[in-house]
Scaffold this motif. Structure first.
Motif, PDB file in Angstrom:
ATOM      1  N   MET A   1       0.837  -1.184   0.000  1.00 53.52           N
ATOM      2  CA  MET A   1       0.000   0.000   0.000  1.00 53.52           C
ATOM      3  C   MET A   1       0.879   1.245   0.000  1.00 53.52           C
ATOM      4  O   MET A   1       1.920   1.263   0.645  1.00 53.52           O
ATOM      5  N   GLU A   2       0.452   2.273  -0.727  1.00 50.26           N
ATOM      6  CA  GLU A   2       1.228   3.517  -0.814  1.00 50.26           C
ATOM      7  C   GLU A   2       0.296   4.720  -0.727  1.00 50.26           C
ATOM      8  O   GLU A   2      -0.845   4.658  -1.166  1.00 50.26           O
ATOM      9  N   ARG A   3       0.815   5.807  -0.164  1.00 52.92           N
ATOM     10  CA  ARG A   3       0.101   7.087  -0.192  1.00 52.92           C
ATOM     11  C   ARG A   3       1.097   8.221  -0.350  1.00 52.92           C
ATOM     12  O   ARG A   3       2.189   8.184   0.217  1.00 52.92           O
ATOM     13  N   LEU A   4       0.681   9.240  -1.107  1.00 56.69           N
ATOM     14  CA  LEU A   4       1.500  10.433  -1.321  1.00 56.69           C
ATOM     15  C   LEU A   4       1.100  11.489  -0.307  1.00 56.69           C
ATOM     16  O   LEU A   4      -0.085  11.679  -0.034  1.00 56.69           O
ATOM     17  N   VAL A   5       2.084  12.191   0.253  1.00 61.86           N
ATOM     18  CA  VAL A   5       1.813  13.224   1.248  1.00 61.86           C
ATOM     19  C   VAL A   5       2.854  14.331   1.093  1.00 61.86           C
ATOM     20  O   VAL A   5       3.948  14.100   0.598  1.00 61.86           O
ATOM     21  N   ALA A  30       5.058  -4.208   9.538  1.00 65.56           N
ATOM     22  CA  ALA A  30       5.249  -4.079   8.090  1.00 65.56           C
ATOM     23  C   ALA A  30       6.602  -3.447   7.767  1.00 65.56           C
ATOM     24  O   ALA A  30       7.161  -2.698   8.567  1.00 65.56           O
ATOM     25  N   THR A  31       7.110  -3.756   6.582  1.00 67.55           N
ATOM     26  CA  THR A  31       8.280  -3.068   6.043  1.00 67.55           C
ATOM     27  C   THR A  31       7.783  -1.724   5.526  1.00 67.55           C
ATOM     28  O   THR A  31       6.887  -1.677   4.684  1.00 67.55           O
ATOM     29  N   VAL A  32       8.329  -0.628   6.063  1.00 66.88           N
ATOM     30  CA  VAL A  32       7.857   0.706   5.685  1.00 66.88           C
ATOM     31  C   VAL A  32       9.000   1.464   5.024  1.00 66.88           C
ATOM     32  O   VAL A  32      10.117   1.505   5.547  1.00 66.88           O
ATOM     33  N   GLU A  33       8.717   2.056   3.861  1.00 69.60           N
ATOM     34  CA  GLU A  33       9.720   2.823   3.130  1.00 69.60           C
ATOM     35  C   GLU A  33       9.177   4.196   2.784  1.00 69.60           C
ATOM     36  O   GLU A  33       7.970   4.386   2.650  1.00 69.60           O
ATOM     37  N   VAL A  34      10.101   5.138   2.657  1.00 67.77           N
ATOM     38  CA  VAL A  34       9.762   6.486   2.205  1.00 67.77           C
ATOM     39  C   VAL A  34      10.454   6.683   0.858  1.00 67.77           C
ATOM     40  O   VAL A  34      11.647   6.436   0.729  1.00 67.77           O
ATOM     41  N   ILE A  35       9.677   7.133  -0.115  1.00 68.36           N
ATOM     42  CA  ILE A  35      10.209   7.378  -1.452  1.00 68.36           C
ATOM     43  C   ILE A  35      10.089   8.869  -1.732  1.00 68.36           C
ATOM     44  O   ILE A  35       8.989   9.437  -1.669  1.00 68.36           O
ATOM     45  N   ALA A  36      11.225   9.525  -1.968  1.00 68.48           N
ATOM     46  CA  ALA A  36      11.237  10.970  -2.232  1.00 68.48           C
ATOM     47  C   ALA A  36      12.514  11.322  -2.974  1.00 68.48           C
ATOM     48  O   ALA A  36      13.565  10.717  -2.747  1.00 68.48           O
ATOM     49  N   THR A  40      14.788   5.811  -2.220  1.00 73.42           N
ATOM     50  CA  THR A  40      13.926   5.016  -1.349  1.00 73.42           C
ATOM     51  C   THR A  40      14.730   4.691  -0.091  1.00 73.42           C
ATOM     52  O   THR A  40      15.845   4.181  -0.190  1.00 73.42           O
ATOM     53  N   VAL A  41      14.171   5.017   1.073  1.00 76.03           N
ATOM     54  CA  VAL A  41      14.867   4.750   2.335  1.00 76.03           C
ATOM     55  C   VAL A  41      13.941   4.003   3.292  1.00 76.03           C
ATOM     56  O   VAL A  41      12.719   4.087   3.188  1.00 76.03           O
ATOM     57  N   ASN A  42      14.542   3.300   4.227  1.00 76.18           N
ATOM     58  CA  ASN A  42      13.816   2.604   5.280  1.00 76.18           C
ATOM     59  C   ASN A  42      13.233   3.648   6.230  1.00 76.18           C
ATOM     60  O   ASN A  42      13.966   4.466   6.794  1.00 76.18           O
ATOM     61  N   ALA A  43      11.903   3.624   6.424  1.00 77.95           N
ATOM     62  CA  ALA A  43      11.238   4.602   7.289  1.00 77.95           C
ATOM     63  C   ALA A  43      11.611   4.408   8.752  1.00 77.95           C
ATOM     64  O   ALA A  43      11.366   5.281   9.578  1.00 77.95           O
ATOM     65  N   LYS A  44      12.236   3.293   9.080  1.00 75.64           N
ATOM     66  CA  LYS A  44      12.631   3.014  10.463  1.00 75.64           C
ATOM     67  C   LYS A  44      14.079   3.414  10.732  1.00 75.64           C
ATOM     68  O   LYS A  44      14.615   3.149  11.800  1.00 75.64           O
ATOM     69  N   SER A  45      14.705   4.096   9.756  1.00 67.86           N
ATOM     70  CA  SER A  45      16.106   4.513   9.871  1.00 67.86           C
ATOM     71  C   SER A  45      16.195   6.038   9.957  1.00 67.86           C
ATOM     72  O   SER A  45      15.884   6.733   8.992  1.00 67.86           O
ATOM     73  N   ILE A  46      16.640   6.550  11.097  1.00 65.05           N
ATOM     74  CA  ILE A  46      16.764   8.010  11.267  1.00 65.05           C
ATOM     75  C   ILE A  46      17.743   8.585  10.244  1.00 65.05           C
ATOM     76  O   ILE A  46      17.481   9.642   9.663  1.00 65.05           O
ATOM     77  N   THR A  61       6.305   9.638  -0.822  1.00 59.61           N
ATOM     78  CA  THR A  61       5.387   8.513  -0.831  1.00 59.61           C
ATOM     79  C   THR A  61       5.767   7.598   0.318  1.00 59.61           C
ATOM     80  O   THR A  61       6.939   7.269   0.491  1.00 59.61           O
ATOM     81  N   ILE A  62       4.772   7.230   1.111  1.00 59.65           N
ATOM     82  CA  ILE A  62       4.987   6.260   2.180  1.00 59.65           C
ATOM     83  C   ILE A  62       4.449   4.930   1.677  1.00 59.65           C
ATOM     84  O   ILE A  62       3.295   4.845   1.258  1.00 59.65           O
ATOM     85  N   SER A  63       5.305   3.928   1.676  1.00 58.31           N
ATOM     86  CA  SER A  63       4.964   2.603   1.157  1.00 58.31           C
ATOM     87  C   SER A  63       5.175   1.571   2.251  1.00 58.31           C
ATOM     88  O   SER A  63       6.175   1.623   2.971  1.00 58.31           O
ATOM     89  N   ALA A  64       4.217   0.658   2.396  1.00 53.85           N
ATOM     90  CA  ALA A  64       4.358  -0.392   3.412  1.00 53.85           C
ATOM     91  C   ALA A  64       3.893  -1.728   2.845  1.00 53.85           C
ATOM     92  O   ALA A  64       2.954  -1.791   2.055  1.00 53.85           O
ATOM     93  N   LYS A  65       4.579  -2.787   3.278  1.00 50.99           N
ATOM     94  CA  LYS A  65       4.217  -4.152   2.901  1.00 50.99           C
ATOM     95  C   LYS A  65       4.252  -5.012   4.149  1.00 50.99           C
ATOM     96  O   LYS A  65       5.258  -5.032   4.856  1.00 50.99           O
ATOM     97  N   GLY A  66       3.158  -5.703   4.411  1.00 50.68           N
ATOM     98  CA  GLY A  66       3.102  -6.572   5.580  1.00 50.68           C
ATOM     99  C   GLY A  66       1.717  -6.564   6.190  1.00 50.68           C
ATOM    100  O   GLY A  66       0.809  -5.907   5.695  1.00 50.68           O
ATOM    101  N   GLU A  67       1.597  -7.270   7.316  1.00 49.74           N
ATOM    102  CA  GLU A  67       0.266  -7.496   7.879  1.00 49.74           C
ATOM    103  C   GLU A  67      -0.448  -6.231   8.345  1.00 49.74           C
ATOM    104  O   GLU A  67      -1.667  -6.162   8.290  1.00 49.74           O
ATOM    105  N   ASP A  68       0.282  -5.224   8.812  1.00 51.74           N
ATOM    106  CA  ASP A  68      -0.370  -3.988   9.281  1.00 51.74           C
ATOM    107  C   ASP A  68      -0.043  -2.804   8.372  1.00 51.74           C
ATOM    108  O   ASP A  68      -0.012  -1.654   8.801  1.00 51.74           O
ATOM    109  N   GLU A  69       0.160  -3.087   7.076  1.00 55.54           N
ATOM    110  CA  GLU A  69       0.607  -2.048   6.136  1.00 55.54           C
ATOM    111  C   GLU A  69      -0.363  -0.877   6.036  1.00 55.54           C
ATOM    112  O   GLU A  69       0.055   0.270   5.986  1.00 55.54           O
ATOM    113  N   GLU A  70      -1.664  -1.149   6.025  1.00 51.24           N
ATOM    114  CA  GLU A  70      -2.636  -0.069   5.878  1.00 51.24           C
ATOM    115  C   GLU A  70      -2.608   0.868   7.082  1.00 51.24           C
ATOM    116  O   GLU A  70      -2.572   2.090   6.938  1.00 51.24           O
TER     117      GLU A  70
END
Length: 86
Positions: A1-5, A30-36, A40-46, A61-70
Protein backbone atom coordinates in the motif's frame (compact mmCIF):
# COMPACT_ATOMS: atom_id res chain seq x y z
CA UNK A 1 0.00 0.00 0.00
CA UNK A 2 1.23 3.52 -0.81
CA UNK A 3 0.10 7.09 -0.19
CA UNK A 4 1.50 10.43 -1.32
CA UNK A 5 1.81 13.22 1.25
CA UNK A 6 3.43 16.69 1.46
CA UNK A 7 5.52 18.06 4.32
CA UNK A 8 3.43 20.66 6.20
CA UNK A 9 5.64 21.94 9.04
CA UNK A 10 7.71 25.05 8.27
CA UNK A 11 11.07 23.56 9.21
CA UNK A 12 10.63 20.35 7.22
CA UNK A 13 11.64 16.88 8.38
CA UNK A 14 14.53 17.96 10.63
CA UNK A 15 15.86 15.94 13.60
CA UNK A 16 12.89 16.12 16.01
CA UNK A 17 10.07 15.30 13.57
CA UNK A 18 12.29 12.75 11.79
CA UNK A 19 12.82 11.07 15.16
CA UNK A 20 9.08 11.05 15.84
CA UNK A 21 8.44 9.61 12.37
CA UNK A 22 11.03 6.82 12.76
CA UNK A 23 9.79 5.95 16.26
CA UNK A 24 6.21 5.69 14.97
CA UNK A 25 7.27 3.65 11.90
CA UNK A 26 9.13 1.21 14.19
CA UNK A 27 5.84 0.36 15.97
CA UNK A 28 4.62 -1.55 12.90
CA UNK A 29 5.53 -5.06 11.76
CA UNK A 30 5.25 -4.08 8.09
CA UNK A 31 8.28 -3.07 6.04
CA UNK A 32 7.86 0.71 5.68
CA UNK A 33 9.72 2.82 3.13
CA UNK A 34 9.76 6.49 2.21
CA UNK A 35 10.21 7.38 -1.45
CA UNK A 36 11.24 10.97 -2.23
CA UNK A 37 13.59 12.83 -4.58
CA UNK A 38 14.30 9.64 -6.52
CA UNK A 39 15.51 7.77 -3.42
CA UNK A 40 13.93 5.02 -1.35
CA UNK A 41 14.87 4.75 2.34
CA UNK A 42 13.82 2.60 5.28
CA UNK A 43 11.24 4.60 7.29
CA UNK A 44 12.63 3.01 10.46
CA UNK A 45 16.11 4.51 9.87
CA UNK A 46 16.76 8.01 11.27
CA UNK A 47 19.80 8.39 9.01
CA UNK A 48 17.77 7.34 5.98
CA UNK A 49 15.01 9.86 6.70
CA UNK A 50 17.48 12.67 7.46
CA UNK A 51 19.40 11.92 4.24
CA UNK A 52 16.34 12.89 2.19
CA UNK A 53 16.55 16.50 3.42
CA UNK A 54 12.80 17.02 3.14
CA UNK A 55 11.57 20.62 3.43
CA UNK A 56 8.12 22.19 3.67
CA UNK A 57 6.12 21.45 0.52
CA UNK A 58 8.24 18.46 -0.54
CA UNK A 59 6.22 15.40 -1.54
CA UNK A 60 6.99 11.89 -0.41
CA UNK A 61 5.39 8.51 -0.83
CA UNK A 62 4.99 6.26 2.18
CA UNK A 63 4.96 2.60 1.16
CA UNK A 64 4.36 -0.39 3.41
CA UNK A 65 4.22 -4.15 2.90
CA UNK A 66 3.10 -6.57 5.58
CA UNK A 67 0.27 -7.50 7.88
CA UNK A 68 -0.37 -3.99 9.28
CA UNK A 69 0.61 -2.05 6.14
CA UNK A 70 -2.64 -0.07 5.88
CA UNK A 71 -2.51 1.10 9.50
CA UNK A 72 1.20 1.94 9.16
CA UNK A 73 0.72 4.09 6.05
CA UNK A 74 -2.37 5.89 7.37
CA UNK A 75 -0.79 6.58 10.77
CA UNK A 76 2.42 7.99 9.24
CA UNK A 77 0.47 10.15 6.74
CA UNK A 78 -1.60 11.55 9.65
CA UNK A 79 1.61 12.31 11.58
CA UNK A 80 3.06 14.27 8.63
CA UNK A 81 -0.24 16.08 7.97
CA UNK A 82 -0.41 17.11 11.65
CA UNK A 83 2.87 19.05 11.15
CA UNK A 84 4.43 17.14 14.08
CA UNK A 85 2.85 19.63 16.48
CA UNK A 86 5.07 22.46 15.22
Amino acid sequence: MERLVSIKNASGLHARPAGMFVKKAAEFKATVEVIAKGKTVNAKSIMGIMSLGLAKGDELTISAKGEDEETAVNTLVELIESGFGE
